[in-house]
Design a protein around this motif. Structure first.
Motif, mmCIF file in Angstrom:
data_model
loop_
_atom_site.group_PDB
_atom_site.id
_atom_site.type_symbol
_atom_site.label_atom_id
_atom_site.label_comp_id
_atom_site.label_asym_id
_atom_site.label_seq_id
_atom_site.Cartn_x
_atom_site.Cartn_y
_atom_site.Cartn_z
ATOM 1 N N VAL A 1 1.747 3.172 2.592
ATOM 2 C CA VAL A 1 1.803 1.714 2.552
ATOM 3 C C VAL A 1 0.457 1.082 2.903
ATOM 4 O O VAL A 1 0.013 0.152 2.225
ATOM 5 N N VAL A 2 -0.193 1.575 3.935
ATOM 6 C CA VAL A 2 -1.468 0.976 4.355
ATOM 7 C C VAL A 2 -2.524 1.083 3.252
ATOM 8 O O VAL A 2 -3.175 0.078 2.935
ATOM 9 N N PRO A 3 -2.734 2.247 2.622
ATOM 10 C CA PRO A 3 -3.710 2.279 1.520
ATOM 11 C C PRO A 3 -3.326 1.369 0.350
ATOM 12 O O PRO A 3 -4.200 0.756 -0.265
ATOM 13 N N LEU A 4 -2.045 1.268 0.061
ATOM 14 C CA LEU A 4 -1.622 0.371 -1.019
ATOM 15 C C LEU A 4 -1.928 -1.083 -0.661
ATOM 16 O O LEU A 4 -2.463 -1.836 -1.470
ATOM 17 N N MET A 5 -1.595 -1.457 0.575
ATOM 18 C CA MET A 5 -1.755 -2.841 0.993
ATOM 19 C C MET A 5 -3.218 -3.236 1.205
ATOM 20 O O MET A 5 -3.598 -4.368 0.934
ATOM 21 N N HIS A 6 -4.023 -2.305 1.696
ATOM 22 C CA HIS A 6 -5.409 -2.647 2.047
ATOM 23 C C HIS A 6 -6.438 -1.996 1.126
ATOM 24 O O HIS A 6 -7.635 -2.053 1.406
ATOM 25 N N GLY A 7 -5.989 -1.388 0.050
ATOM 26 C CA GLY A 7 -6.899 -0.802 -0.933
ATOM 27 C C GLY A 7 -6.544 -1.236 -2.335
ATOM 28 O O GLY A 7 -7.339 -1.874 -3.026
ATOM 29 N N VAL A 8 -5.332 -0.927 -2.750
ATOM 30 C CA VAL A 8 -4.898 -1.272 -4.111
ATOM 31 C C VAL A 8 -4.714 -2.780 -4.254
ATOM 32 O O VAL A 8 -5.131 -3.362 -5.265
ATOM 33 N N LEU A 9 -4.108 -3.425 -3.266
ATOM 34 C CA LEU A 9 -3.878 -4.872 -3.348
ATOM 35 C C LEU A 9 -5.184 -5.662 -3.457
ATOM 36 O O LEU A 9 -5.283 -6.546 -4.325
ATOM 37 N N PRO A 10 -6.207 -5.398 -2.629
ATOM 38 C CA PRO A 10 -7.470 -6.134 -2.824
ATOM 39 C C PRO A 10 -8.077 -5.909 -4.212
ATOM 40 O O PRO A 10 -8.607 -6.840 -4.818
ATOM 41 N N TRP A 11 -7.994 -4.683 -4.709
ATOM 42 C CA TRP A 11 -8.504 -4.414 -6.056
ATOM 43 C C TRP A 11 -7.749 -5.258 -7.084
ATOM 44 O O TRP A 11 -8.350 -5.878 -7.959
ATOM 45 N N ALA A 12 -6.407 -5.285 -6.987
ATOM 46 C CA ALA A 12 -5.602 -6.047 -7.938
ATOM 47 C C ALA A 12 -5.925 -7.543 -7.858
ATOM 48 O O ALA A 12 -6.045 -8.211 -8.886
ATOM 49 N N ILE A 13 -6.079 -8.047 -6.637
ATOM 50 C CA ILE A 13 -6.424 -9.465 -6.463
ATOM 51 C C ILE A 13 -7.803 -9.739 -7.041
ATOM 52 O O ILE A 13 -8.038 -10.800 -7.635
ATOM 53 N N SER A 14 -8.730 -8.803 -6.897
ATOM 54 C CA SER A 14 -10.095 -9.014 -7.413
ATOM 55 C C SER A 14 -10.132 -9.131 -8.927
ATOM 56 O O SER A 14 -11.079 -9.686 -9.482
#
Length: 177
Positions: free
Chosen positions: A31-44
């Protein structure tokens, strides 16, 4: 075969104990890598990336964003290695107060780490949208989450927490002796 009226089949208690022990680790590894890695990439991807060559590769200055990401990730590893994150802490006030490890320097090392990661991603991606989400996270942490947690900890641990609070800064800086 199970006897009639038996509440716990054989091995259920062992499985629940095993689940309680490993579920937090699975949470922090997934969950942490998804929330703090994948999510910022998707938002970018929602806005243009400043500094990126044709939107495909980061410019020289964007690479600076990896510094706070690396430092914050190391801080998270230190936090989790230090206390093996109890499952109860995710939702409720902990049953014990941790004042060692990274908690000797700041009362909120997890928030600092998460915010550092998001700031690093905002710089790396050159993304205004990630920067805006970072600012939102900052406001929510400063105005809501941290004050609420401090009230809960003060109610739970009383004078011991007040002494800790007087000795260790909320964010950065030098604590009182």
């Amino acid at each position: 075969a199970y006897r009639v009226g038996k509440i716990n089949p054989p091995g259920l208690r062992w499985r629940l104990r095993l689940l309680r022990r490993w579920l937090p680790l699975a949470f922090w590894l997934i969950v942490v890598p998804l929330m703090h890695g994948v999510l910022p990439w998707a938002i970018s991807t929602l806005t243009s990336r400043h500094g990126w060559a044709a939107g495909l590769s980061p410019g020289i200055w964007n690479w600076i964003g990896l510094i706070p990401i690396t430092v914050a990730t190391a801080l998270l590893i230190w936090i989790y290695a230090w206390k093996w994150w109890p499952a109860e802490r995710v939702i409720q006030t902990p049953s014990f107060l941790i004042v060692r490890g990274p908690y000797r320097f700041t009362r909120n090392p997890i928030y600092i780490a998460y915010l550092g990661i998001w700031l690093g991603w905002a710089i790396f991606f050159g993304s205004i949208s990630v920067l805006l989400v970072w600012l939102l996270w900052c406001l929510v942490a400063i105005l809501n989450l941290v004050p609420r947690e401090e009230r809960d900890l003060e109610a739970e641990f009383g004078d011991f927490y007040l002494q800790y609070k007087n000795r260790v800064p909320r964010w950065f800086g030098r604590g009182k002796a």
